[in-house]
Design a protein around this motif. Structure first.
Motif, PDB file in Angstrom:
ATOM      1  N   GLY B  22       0.820  -1.212   0.000  1.00  0.00           N
ATOM      2  CA  GLY B  22       0.000   0.000   0.000  1.00  0.00           C
ATOM      3  C   GLY B  22       0.851   1.258   0.000  1.00  0.00           C
ATOM      4  N   VAL B  23       1.875   1.286   0.843  1.00  0.00           N
ATOM      5  CA  VAL B  23       2.754   2.461   0.894  1.00  0.00           C
ATOM      6  C   VAL B  23       3.501   2.600  -0.433  1.00  0.00           C
ATOM      7  CG1 VAL B  23       4.722   3.525   2.043  1.00  0.00           C
ATOM      8  CG2 VAL B  23       3.017   2.315   3.397  1.00  0.00           C
ATOM      9  N   MET B  24       3.931   1.471  -1.004  1.00  0.00           N
ATOM     10  CA  MET B  24       4.630   1.553  -2.290  1.00  0.00           C
ATOM     11  C   MET B  24       3.688   2.020  -3.401  1.00  0.00           C
ATOM     12  SD  MET B  24       7.172  -1.749  -2.086  1.00  0.00           S
ATOM     13  CE  MET B  24       8.103  -1.456  -3.587  1.00  0.00           C
ATOM     14  N   SER B  25       2.415   1.656  -3.296  1.00  0.00           N
ATOM     15  CA  SER B  25       1.478   2.084  -4.337  1.00  0.00           C
ATOM     16  C   SER B  25       1.301   3.605  -4.312  1.00  0.00           C
ATOM     17  CB  SER B  25       0.125   1.388  -4.173  1.00  0.00           C
ATOM     18  OG  SER B  25      -0.698   2.073  -3.248  1.00  0.00           O
ATOM     19  N   ARG B  26       1.486   4.180  -3.141  1.00  0.00           N
ATOM     20  CA  ARG B  26       1.447   5.636  -3.053  1.00  0.00           C
ATOM     21  C   ARG B  26       2.637   6.243  -3.793  1.00  0.00           C
ATOM     22  NH1 ARG B  26       4.335   9.055  -0.861  1.00  0.00           N
ATOM     23  NH2 ARG B  26       3.516  11.151  -1.024  1.00  0.00           N
ATOM     24  N   GLU B  27       3.790   5.633  -3.644  1.00  0.00           N
ATOM     25  CA  GLU B  27       4.977   6.115  -4.350  1.00  0.00           C
ATOM     26  C   GLU B  27       4.810   5.966  -5.860  1.00  0.00           C
ATOM     27  OE1 GLU B  27       7.452   7.714  -3.209  1.00  0.00           O
ATOM     28  OE2 GLU B  27       7.087   7.484  -1.072  1.00  0.00           O
ATOM     29  N   VAL B  28       4.220   4.845  -6.264  1.00  0.00           N
ATOM     30  CA  VAL B  28       4.025   4.628  -7.694  1.00  0.00           C
ATOM     31  C   VAL B  28       3.073   5.682  -8.254  1.00  0.00           C
ATOM     32  CG1 VAL B  28       3.109   3.025  -9.420  1.00  0.00           C
ATOM     33  CG2 VAL B  28       4.513   2.157  -7.535  1.00  0.00           C
ATOM     34  N   ALA B  29       1.996   5.963  -7.520  1.00  0.00           N
ATOM     35  CA  ALA B  29       1.034   6.953  -7.988  1.00  0.00           C
ATOM     36  C   ALA B  29       1.705   8.319  -8.136  1.00  0.00           C
ATOM     37  CB  ALA B  29      -0.145   7.042  -7.015  1.00  0.00           C
ATOM     38  N   ASN B  30       2.561   8.665  -7.194  1.00  0.00           N
ATOM     39  CA  ASN B  30       3.283   9.942  -7.302  1.00  0.00           C
ATOM     40  C   ASN B  30       4.298   9.901  -8.439  1.00  0.00           C
ATOM     41  OD1 ASN B  30       2.866  12.164  -5.090  1.00  0.00           O
ATOM     42  ND2 ASN B  30       2.453  10.203  -4.113  1.00  0.00           N
ATOM     43  N   PHE B  31       4.984   8.759  -8.568  1.00  0.00           N
ATOM     44  CA  PHE B  31       6.020   8.629  -9.596  1.00  0.00           C
ATOM     45  C   PHE B  31       5.427   8.840 -10.988  1.00  0.00           C
ATOM     46  CE2 PHE B  31       8.903   5.864 -12.233  1.00  0.00           C
ATOM     47  CZ  PHE B  31      10.037   6.645 -12.086  1.00  0.00           C
ATOM     48  N   ARG B  32       4.195   8.403 -11.181  1.00  0.00           N
ATOM     49  CA  ARG B  32       3.561   8.573 -12.488  1.00  0.00           C
ATOM     50  C   ARG B  32       3.472  10.045 -12.870  1.00  0.00           C
ATOM     51  NH1 ARG B  32      -0.332   4.133 -11.485  1.00  0.00           N
ATOM     52  NH2 ARG B  32      -1.855   5.658 -10.806  1.00  0.00           N
ATOM     53  N   THR B  33       3.506  10.939 -11.878  1.00  0.00           N
ATOM     54  CA  THR B  33       3.386  12.368 -12.193  1.00  0.00           C
ATOM     55  C   THR B  33       4.747  13.004 -12.479  1.00  0.00           C
ATOM     56  OG1 THR B  33       3.579  13.165  -9.918  1.00  0.00           O
ATOM     57  CG2 THR B  33       1.387  12.502 -10.642  1.00  0.00           C
ATOM     58  N   TYR B  34       5.852  12.337 -12.157  1.00  0.00           N
ATOM     59  CA  TYR B  34       7.152  12.996 -12.376  1.00  0.00           C
ATOM     60  C   TYR B  34       8.211  12.098 -13.001  1.00  0.00           C
ATOM     61  CZ  TYR B  34       8.746  10.775  -7.997  1.00  0.00           C
ATOM     62  OH  TYR B  34       9.094   9.876  -7.029  1.00  0.00           O
ATOM     63  N   TRP B  35       7.809  10.918 -13.518  1.00  0.00           N
ATOM     64  CA  TRP B  35       8.814   9.959 -13.984  1.00  0.00           C
ATOM     65  C   TRP B  35       9.604  10.464 -15.182  1.00  0.00           C
ATOM     66  CZ3 TRP B  35       8.823   7.729 -18.863  1.00  0.00           C
ATOM     67  CH2 TRP B  35       7.660   7.904 -19.620  1.00  0.00           C
ATOM     68  N   LYS B  36       8.998  11.325 -16.002  1.00  0.00           N
ATOM     69  CA  LYS B  36       9.682  11.745 -17.227  1.00  0.00           C
ATOM     70  C   LYS B  36      10.970  12.481 -16.916  1.00  0.00           C
ATOM     71  CE  LYS B  36       5.660  11.909 -20.211  1.00  0.00           C
ATOM     72  NZ  LYS B  36       4.465  12.751 -20.278  1.00  0.00           N
ATOM     73  N   GLY B  37      10.884  13.456 -16.026  1.00  0.00           N
ATOM     74  CA  GLY B  37      12.070  14.241 -15.694  1.00  0.00           C
ATOM     75  C   GLY B  37      13.150  13.382 -15.051  1.00  0.00           C
ATOM     76  N   THR B  38      12.740  12.536 -14.109  1.00  0.00           N
ATOM     77  CA  THR B  38      13.707  11.696 -13.402  1.00  0.00           C
ATOM     78  C   THR B  38      14.391  10.741 -14.381  1.00  0.00           C
ATOM     79  OG1 THR B  38      12.102  11.743 -11.623  1.00  0.00           O
ATOM     80  CG2 THR B  38      13.939  10.232 -11.367  1.00  0.00           C
ATOM     81  N   THR B  39      13.604  10.164 -15.263  1.00  0.00           N
ATOM     82  CA  THR B  39      14.171   9.203 -16.197  1.00  0.00           C
ATOM     83  C   THR B  39      15.094   9.909 -17.197  1.00  0.00           C
ATOM     84  OG1 THR B  39      12.169   7.909 -15.947  1.00  0.00           O
ATOM     85  CG2 THR B  39      13.588   7.346 -17.799  1.00  0.00           C
TER      86      THR B  39
END
Ligand SMILES: Nc1ncnc2c1ncn2[C@@H]1O[C@H](COP(=O)(O)OP(=O)(O)O)[C@@H](O)[C@H]1O
Ligand SMILES: [Mg+2]
Lengths: 295, 266
Positions: B22-39
Motif C-alpha cells: 500500500g505504501v509503495m502504491s502511493r509512491e508509484v502513484a506519485n512517480f507517475r506524475t514525475y517519472w519523465k524528468g527523473t528518467t
C-alpha cells in the motif's frame, strides 16, 4: 463495550503536561464532542488513540484493543480525519482514495473508491489532481479518505478549523450523514456551534482533562441555568453591576463590549431593563468552565 | 452486505505485505506524475559523463586501466554513481519533505501501518527505482562498445541491494537532521567522498594506503567492483563484497526505522 475507554491517561512533552489524568469513555453509536480551547490536549488525545503518541501512564482501550500494543489492529477499524490537510496533492482524487483503501486492506478497492467518491460528491473530479480542487472539495476528500474502509469508529480532529463558513456548513452536512449511519464519532473542536449541532454529548476538555460532560442541554442546565442577560453600558456601571451580581453568587463573564450575567433568572432586580436576555447557551458553559473566550 | 466488507477481527502482524504494498502504491502513484524528468536526467547524466570523461580523457591522457579501455572502465564505474544519486539523495530529500512539509507520514501512520512497514516500503521503492536506473550507464557503455556478458545479469541485483543501503542511510539522515539545509553537511561529508573514492574514475590501488582502507568500507566501491566483475569476470572475493552490501543494507534498515520511530511517534 465502549468504543473508547481511557483511564487516568497522562502524556507529557518534557515540562508540558498535555494530557493530565484523562478519563474518557465513548459508548458505541454516539457522536462525542471533545470541546476545548487551543492547547487543551485534544490533538494529543487523538494521537494517543491512534498510537502515534505513547502515553506515560494510564489505560487505553479502543474497540476492545489494548493500546499501544494493539494499536495497529485498532487503527484498521478506525477512520482518522486530521486537523491538517495531508492529501497527496499531485495525485488524482481517486488515487488518493485507492491508496488508503489498500492501506486499510479493503478487499474491493474499486468499489470502496466509488463509494467514497459518492460521500465526497467528487465523482466528476475523480481524475483530477488534488491541487486542482477547491478548498471545500479537498476537505470533503480528506473526510471521505478516512471513511474509505467503512470504519466503526471515526476520529475527527477539529474537522472545520480555519475554514470558510460555507465550507464548514458543507462538512457539517457530511458529518451529519455519517452520524445518521450509526458510526461512532469522537470529534474534537473549539467551535461551540460545531459541538452544539453535531454532538450527542459534549465533554469539555481543559488543561489535559475532562472538566464536565453531558448532553448540551444538561450542561447548560447544570452550569449556566436558564437565561443569560447581556448588559451594556459605561465601564464603571458594568463593573458595579458585575460586583453586585458576583456578591450574590452569580457568574459573570465579559461578552465583547457587554458583560453577561449567567443564570440571570436568579438575579431579580439586578438586570436593567435595556439588557438583552437570551436563553443560556453552551458558550456560556464553555467560557465559565475554561475561562477562555469562545470563537 | 456492501462491497466494502468489515475486516475480520484478526490481529495484524509485523511487516505485513499489504501495508508495504500500500505504501509503495502511493509512491508509484506519485512517480507517475514525475517519472519523465527523473528518467530523462538518469539517462542524460551517464551519457554526459561518459562523453566528457570517457572520450575526453581517453583521447588525451589515459588509454586504458588494467587492460580495460578507459571508456569501459568509467562506464561500468558510473553504475555506482547512478545508484547513489538515485537512492541516497531522493530518500534524504523525499523523506524530509514528506515528513515535515506534507505530513504524509502522519496520514499513513493513522492507517494500519507502522513505522517499520513505512520505512521498509520507502526503502524498497527507492531501491527498485535505483536498481533500474543503475543499469542505464551499463547499457550506455554497451552502446559505446562494451561486450555484453552473462555476468551482467546480476547488475540489477547488486544495484538494488546497494540502493537499499543508501536509501536506508537517506531515511535515517532525514529523520536525524533538524533542518533541510543540514543535508549540505551530509552531502559534503558522506555522499561526495563516497562517490569520489569508489574507483569509478580512477583505480583505487593508485591511492595512498589510508584511502585504500576507506575504499574497502565504501559500499559504492564494492558495487563498482561487482559491476566490473559482471563485465570482465567475477572472482571469489566478490561473494564477500556482496555479503558486505547485504550487511550495509540490513544495518541502515534498522537504523532508519529506529530514527524514524523517534521522529514520528511522540
Ligand atoms: N509533539 C509535541 N511536543 C511538545 N509539546 C507538544 C507536542 N504536541 C502537543 N504539545 C503541547 O501539548 C499541549 C496540548 O496540545 P494539543 O494536544 O495540540 O492541544 P489542542 O489540540 O487541544 O489544541 C500544548 O501545550 C502543546 O504545545
Ligand atoms: Mg489540536
Amino acid at each position: 463495550m465502549a468504543a473508547i475507554e481511557l483511564r487516568d491517561v497522562v502524556k507529557t512533552f518534557g515540562p508540558i503536561t498535555a494530557v493530565d489524568g484523562l478519563d474518557l469513555e465513548v459508548p458505541e453509536g454516539i457522536c462525542l464532542g471533545l470541546l476545548g480551547p487551543n492547547g487543551a490536549g485534544k490533538s494529543t488525545t487523538m494521537r494517543l488513540l491512534t498510537g502515534q503518541a505513547i502515553a506515560d501512564s494510564g489505560v487505553l482501550r479502543v474497540l476492545d484493543y489494548e493500546l499501544p500494543a494493539e494499536a495497529k489492529t485498532a487503527r484498521w477499524q478506525m477512520g482518522v480525519v486530521p486537523q491538517l490537510d495531508n492529501l497527496d496533492v499531485d495525485v488524482t482524487v481517486e488515487d488518493n482514495l485507492a491508496i488508503f483503501a489498500r492501506l486499510y486492506r479493503v478487499p474491493d478497492v474499486g468499489a470502496a473508491v466509488d463509494k467514497a467518491l459518492g460521500i465526497a460528491r467528487l465523482h466528476e473530479r475523480r481524475h483530477d489532481a488534488v491541487d486542482e480542487l477547491s478548498g471545500g472539495m479537498r476537505r470533503r476528500l480528506l473526510l471521505a479518505r478516512g471513511l474509505v474502509h467503512e470504519p466503526r469508529l471515526v476520529l475527527l480532529d477539529e474537522p472545520t478549523v480555519g475554514l470558510d463558513p460555507q465550507i464548514r456548513t458543507e462538512l457539517w452536512t457530511l458529518i451529519g450523514e455519517l452520524k445518521a449511519r450509526g458510526t461512532t464519532i469522537l470529534m474534537s473542536t473549539h467551535y461551540i456551534e460545531e459541538a452544539e449541532r453535531l454532538a450527542d454529548e459534549v465533554a469539555v476538555m481543559h488543561q489535559g482533562r475532562i472538566i464536565s460532560r453531558g448532553r448540551p442541554a444538561e450542561l447548560i442546565g447544570e452550569h449556566a441555568g436558564r437565561f443569560t442577560a447581556e448588559v451594556y453600558g459605561p465601564p464603571d456601571r458594568l463593573a458595579e453591576t458585575r460586583a453586585e451580581a458576583e456578591s450574590r453568587g452569580l457568574s459573570v463573564r465579559p461578552a465583547g463590549p457587554a458583560i453577561a450575567i449567567v443564570g440571570s433568572e436568579r438575579a431579580d432586580g439586578l438586570v436593567p431593563d435595556d439588557a438583552v436576555v437570551r436563553a443560556a447557551s453552551l458558550e456560556d458553559v464553555f467560557v465559565l468552565l475554561t475561562g477562555e473566550e469562545a470563537d | 452486505m456492501s462491497a466494502v466488507a468489515t475486516p475480520a477481527p484478526r490481529r495484524l502482524r509485523r511487516l505485513e505485505r499489504a501495508a508495504i504494498a500500500g505504501v509503495m502504491s502511493r509512491e508509484v502513484a506519485n512517480f507517475r506524475t514525475y517519472w519523465k524528468g527523473t528518467t530523462f536526467s538518469s539517462v542524460m547524466e551517464p551519457l554526459v559523463y561518459l562523453l566528457a570523461f570517457g572520450l575526453g580523457l581517453s583521447a588525451t591522457l589515459v588509454d586504458e586501466v588494467n587492460g580495460v579501455p578507459y571508456i569501459q572502465f568509467v562506464g561500468t564505474g558510473m553504475v555506482a554513481t547512478a545508484v547513489i544519486f538515485s537512492s541516497a539523495l531522493p530518500s534524504m530529500f523525499g523523506t524530509f519533505v514528506k515528513h515535515r512539509f506534507q505530513n504524509t507520514y502522519d496520514a499513513i501512520l493513522a492507517a494500519p501501518v507502522d513505522v517499520e512497514e513505512l520505512v521498509s516500503a520507502e526503502m524498497l521503492w527507492i531501491a527498485a527505482r535505483s536498481g533500474t536506473y543503475g543499469c542505464v550507464p551499463l547499457l550506455v557503455t554497451i552502446a559505446f562498445g562494451l561486450d555484453p556478458a552473462w555476468g551482467m545479469l546480476l547488475t540489477p541485483l547488486f544495484c538494488f541491494v546497494t540502493a537499499l543501503g543508501f536509501s536506508g542511510f537517506g531515511v535515517a539522515m532525514a529523520a536525524t537532521v533538524a533542518k533541510i539545509d543540514q543535508f549540505n553537511y551530509v552531502t559534503a561529508l558522506f555522499v561526495t567522498p563516497l562517490f569520489l573514492v569508489a574507483g569509478t574514475f580512477f583505480p583505487i590501488d593508485g591511492l595512498p594506503q589510508g584511502f585504500q582502507v576507506l575504499a574497502q568500507v565504501n559500499p559504492l566501491h564494492q558495487l563498482v567492483e561487482l559491476v566490473r566483475g559482471g563485465a570482465f569476470g567475477y572472482e571469489w572475493a566478490d561473494l564477500l563484497r556482496f555479503a558486505f552490501l547485504v550487511a550495509f543494507a540490513a544495518i541502515t534498515w534498522r537504523v532508519a526505522i529506529h530514527q524514524m520511530r523517534k521522529r514520528l511517534i511522540d
